[in-house]
Design a protein around this motif. Structure first.
Motif, PDB file in Angstrom:
ATOM      1  N   ASN A 161       0.833  -1.199   0.000  1.00  0.00           N
ATOM      2  CA  ASN A 161       0.000   0.000   0.000  1.00  0.00           C
ATOM      3  C   ASN A 161       0.873   1.257   0.000  1.00  0.00           C
ATOM      4  O   ASN A 161       2.095   1.193   0.012  1.00  0.00           O
ATOM      5  N   TRP A 162       0.206   2.424   0.041  1.00  0.00           N
ATOM      6  CA  TRP A 162       0.928   3.677  -0.155  1.00  0.00           C
ATOM      7  C   TRP A 162       2.004   3.916   0.896  1.00  0.00           C
ATOM      8  O   TRP A 162       3.061   4.477   0.608  1.00  0.00           O
ATOM      9  N   SER A 163       1.780   3.479   2.111  1.00  0.00           N
ATOM     10  CA  SER A 163       2.716   3.758   3.201  1.00  0.00           C
ATOM     11  C   SER A 163       3.726   2.632   3.409  1.00  0.00           C
ATOM     12  O   SER A 163       4.701   2.812   4.131  1.00  0.00           O
ATOM     13  N   GLY A 164       3.467   1.489   2.807  1.00  0.00           N
ATOM     14  CA  GLY A 164       4.308   0.327   3.077  1.00  0.00           C
ATOM     15  C   GLY A 164       3.840  -0.461   4.285  1.00  0.00           C
ATOM     16  O   GLY A 164       4.444  -1.469   4.635  1.00  0.00           O
ATOM     17  N   GLY A 165       2.764  -0.019   4.908  1.00  0.00           N
ATOM     18  CA  GLY A 165       2.293  -0.673   6.105  1.00  0.00           C
ATOM     19  C   GLY A 165       1.488  -1.938   5.853  1.00  0.00           C
ATOM     20  O   GLY A 165       1.239  -2.711   6.780  1.00  0.00           O
ATOM     21  N   ALA A 166       1.062  -2.131   4.627  1.00  0.00           N
ATOM     22  CA  ALA A 166       0.318  -3.341   4.271  1.00  0.00           C
ATOM     23  C   ALA A 166       0.971  -3.978   3.051  1.00  0.00           C
ATOM     24  O   ALA A 166       1.172  -3.319   2.028  1.00  0.00           O
ATOM     25  N   ARG A 167       1.296  -5.257   3.183  1.00  0.00           N
ATOM     26  CA  ARG A 167       1.925  -6.001   2.099  1.00  0.00           C
ATOM     27  C   ARG A 167       1.291  -7.385   2.035  1.00  0.00           C
ATOM     28  O   ARG A 167       1.082  -8.009   3.076  1.00  0.00           O
ATOM     29  N   CYS A 195       5.142  -4.421 -13.172  1.00  0.00           N
ATOM     30  CA  CYS A 195       4.828  -3.491 -12.094  1.00  0.00           C
ATOM     31  C   CYS A 195       3.506  -2.805 -12.441  1.00  0.00           C
ATOM     32  O   CYS A 195       3.250  -2.504 -13.620  1.00  0.00           O
ATOM     33  N   THR A 196       2.718  -2.546 -11.430  1.00  0.00           N
ATOM     34  CA  THR A 196       1.421  -1.951 -11.686  1.00  0.00           C
ATOM     35  C   THR A 196       1.013  -1.046 -10.541  1.00  0.00           C
ATOM     36  O   THR A 196       1.497  -1.200  -9.415  1.00  0.00           O
ATOM     37  N   ALA A 197       0.113  -0.105 -10.824  1.00  0.00           N
ATOM     38  CA  ALA A 197      -0.288   0.884  -9.827  1.00  0.00           C
ATOM     39  C   ALA A 197      -1.796   1.084  -9.861  1.00  0.00           C
ATOM     40  O   ALA A 197      -2.424   1.001 -10.920  1.00  0.00           O
ATOM     41  N   ARG A 198      -2.330   1.372  -8.687  1.00  0.00           N
ATOM     42  CA  ARG A 198      -3.749   1.708  -8.609  1.00  0.00           C
ATOM     43  C   ARG A 198      -3.963   2.711  -7.488  1.00  0.00           C
ATOM     44  O   ARG A 198      -3.238   2.725  -6.500  1.00  0.00           O
ATOM     45  N   THR A 199      -4.955   3.554  -7.679  1.00  0.00           N
ATOM     46  CA  THR A 199      -5.373   4.421  -6.583  1.00  0.00           C
ATOM     47  C   THR A 199      -6.226   3.575  -5.646  1.00  0.00           C
ATOM     48  O   THR A 199      -6.904   2.653  -6.065  1.00  0.00           O
ATOM     49  N   GLY A 200      -6.185   3.867  -4.385  1.00  0.00           N
ATOM     50  CA  GLY A 200      -6.948   3.080  -3.434  1.00  0.00           C
ATOM     51  C   GLY A 200      -6.115   1.998  -2.788  1.00  0.00           C
ATOM     52  O   GLY A 200      -4.901   1.956  -2.893  1.00  0.00           O
ATOM     53  N   GLY A 201      -6.801   1.100  -2.134  1.00  0.00           N
ATOM     54  CA  GLY A 201      -6.149   0.086  -1.320  1.00  0.00           C
ATOM     55  C   GLY A 201      -5.559  -1.056  -2.118  1.00  0.00           C
ATOM     56  O   GLY A 201      -5.656  -1.124  -3.339  1.00  0.00           O
ATOM     57  N   VAL A 202      -4.961  -1.987  -1.386  1.00  0.00           N
ATOM     58  CA  VAL A 202      -4.308  -3.117  -2.020  1.00  0.00           C
ATOM     59  C   VAL A 202      -5.336  -4.044  -2.657  1.00  0.00           C
ATOM     60  O   VAL A 202      -6.481  -4.136  -2.210  1.00  0.00           O
ATOM     61  N   SER A 203      -4.901  -4.720  -3.700  1.00  0.00           N
ATOM     62  CA  SER A 203      -5.752  -5.665  -4.401  1.00  0.00           C
ATOM     63  C   SER A 203      -4.885  -6.707  -5.084  1.00  0.00           C
ATOM     64  O   SER A 203      -3.774  -6.398  -5.525  1.00  0.00           O
TER      65      SER A 203
END
Length: 123
Positions: free
Chosen positions: A52-58, A96-104
């Motif tokens: 996620n954006w902060s690195g807090g969720a992987r 590599c891929t990117a999305r706005t919002g949470g992890v998926s």
């Protein structure tokens, strides 16, 4: 708009390691969840890891858990995939891929994709 450029792929023997990098353009990199997917010849593109954006969720696919580590450096607009104890079945093009919002873990949830980098693991 985000542009993603992967690097770090190559040929490695089984049991070896590689680190993939993904450099992103754009000022809002830190707001994106960043994922890694891979596609082997004749197979569907599959989820590998996401942060996620902060690195807090992987999160990781079961097939790579304990061997791969995803991380990011928002100051450098870069996300990494450290791959250890590589196996021949890890051979694929890594995206590599990117999305706005949470992890998926769903491929269709992602908005931007890089061109991919080839990883080949020999036995």
């Amino acid at each position: 708009q985000v542009q993603l450029v992967e690097s770090g792929g190559g040929l490695v023997q089984a049991g070896g390691s590689l680190r993939l990098s993904c450099a992103a353009s754009g000022r809002t990199f830190s707001s994106y969840s960043m994922g890694w997917f891979r596609q082997a010849p004749g197979k569907e593109r599959e989820f590998v890891a996401v942060i996620n954006w902060s690195g807090g969720a992987r999160y990781y696919a079961d097939s790579v858990k304990g061997r791969f580590t995803v991380s990011r450096d928002n100051a450098k607009n870069t996300v990494y995939l450290q791959m250890n104890t590589l196996k021949p079945e890890d051979t694929a093009i890594y995206y590599c891929t990117a999305r706005t919002g949470g992890v998926s873990a769903q491929r269709t949830d992602y908005d931007y994709w890089g061109q991919g980098t080839q990883v080949t693991v020999s036995s």
